[in-house]
Design a protein around this motif. Structure first.
Motif: not given
Ligand code: AMP
Length: 216
Positions: A193-199
């Motif tokens: 899993l890789l978390r990305l800032d969707a803002s």
């Protein structure tokens, strides 16, 4: 065969990012939401089963989803690279996907989690407009078409998805929390899993995903 997943709440930008990433990566964009909307429009057996769930913002039963995904993957060759958007949405769907990948001697290689605040999700969804003809996605403020209500690329009419209305949106966000968020732990435990800032601007997210894919 390879598979990556774009995970995130409705409005996180999965479809928009998938469109950007597919052009430069060779991944085939598979959106179960798009497949279901096409089935509803064509009034197929799947469409008739899915319609009421979709309009209420509820999940379509797993067996229906599993059926359409299996069918779609059976059409692809051994070398196909899938980028799933809006699938899986339950643990059962995730396990099914693992089983299909394993049968093919492969596995899900990456899961990109697009994270955004509830305020941003609601404002993105309620301003979203879609071309009836080619499916291109706009936003009344963030990605306005050149001419209001008209698609830049094909001239088609833009419309608002019925399930993008404010009351259905809140239910879809609840459903995400209750049924889909469990997938975050599921994939985190597999260390994919890789978390990305969707803002962030979509180009930033696109570049980050392409960079990760080019390394694997
Ligand atoms: P989406 O375009 O991904 O937001 O999907 C629109 C609607 O289609 C959802 O609110 C669900 O009703 C249904 N749907 C799409 N994908 C799935 C899935 N993987 N599992 C269950 N329902 C789905």
């Amino acid at each position: 065969m390879d598979a990556i997943i774009l995970l995130g709440a409705p409005g996180a930008g999965k479809g928009t990012i998938a469109d950007l990433v597919k052009e430069k990566s060779g991944y085939l964009h598979v959106s179960t939401g798009d497949m279901l909307r096409a089935a509803v429009k064509a009034q197929t057996a799947v469409g008739l089963k899915a319609k009421s769930f979709m309009e209420a913002g509820e999940l379509v039963p797993d067996e229906v989803i599993i059926g359409i995904v299996r069918e779609r993957m059976a059409q692809g060759g051994q070398d196909e690279k899938y980028m799933f958007d809006g699938f899986p949405r339950t643990l059962e769907q995730a396990r099914l996907l693992d089983a299909v990948m394993e049968e093919a001697g492969s596995r899900v290689s990456r899961v990109f989690l697009l994270e955004a605040s509830k305020e941003l999700l609601v404002s993105r969804i309620s301003g979203r407009r879609i071309c009836r003809n080619c499916g291109a996605v706009y936003h009344v403020q963030n990605i306005p078409p050149k001419v209001e209500g008209v698609c830049d690329s094909c001239g088609g009419e833009l419309y608002q998805r019925k399930d993008d209305s404010e009351e259905t949106v809140l239910n879809r966000l609840e459903v995400y929390k209750k049924q889909t968020a469990a997938l975050i732990d599921y994939y985190d435990a597999k260390s994919i899993l890789l978390r990305l800032d969707a803002s962030q601007p979509k180009e930033v997210t696109q570049a980050r995903i392409l960079e990760v894919l080019s390394r694997s």
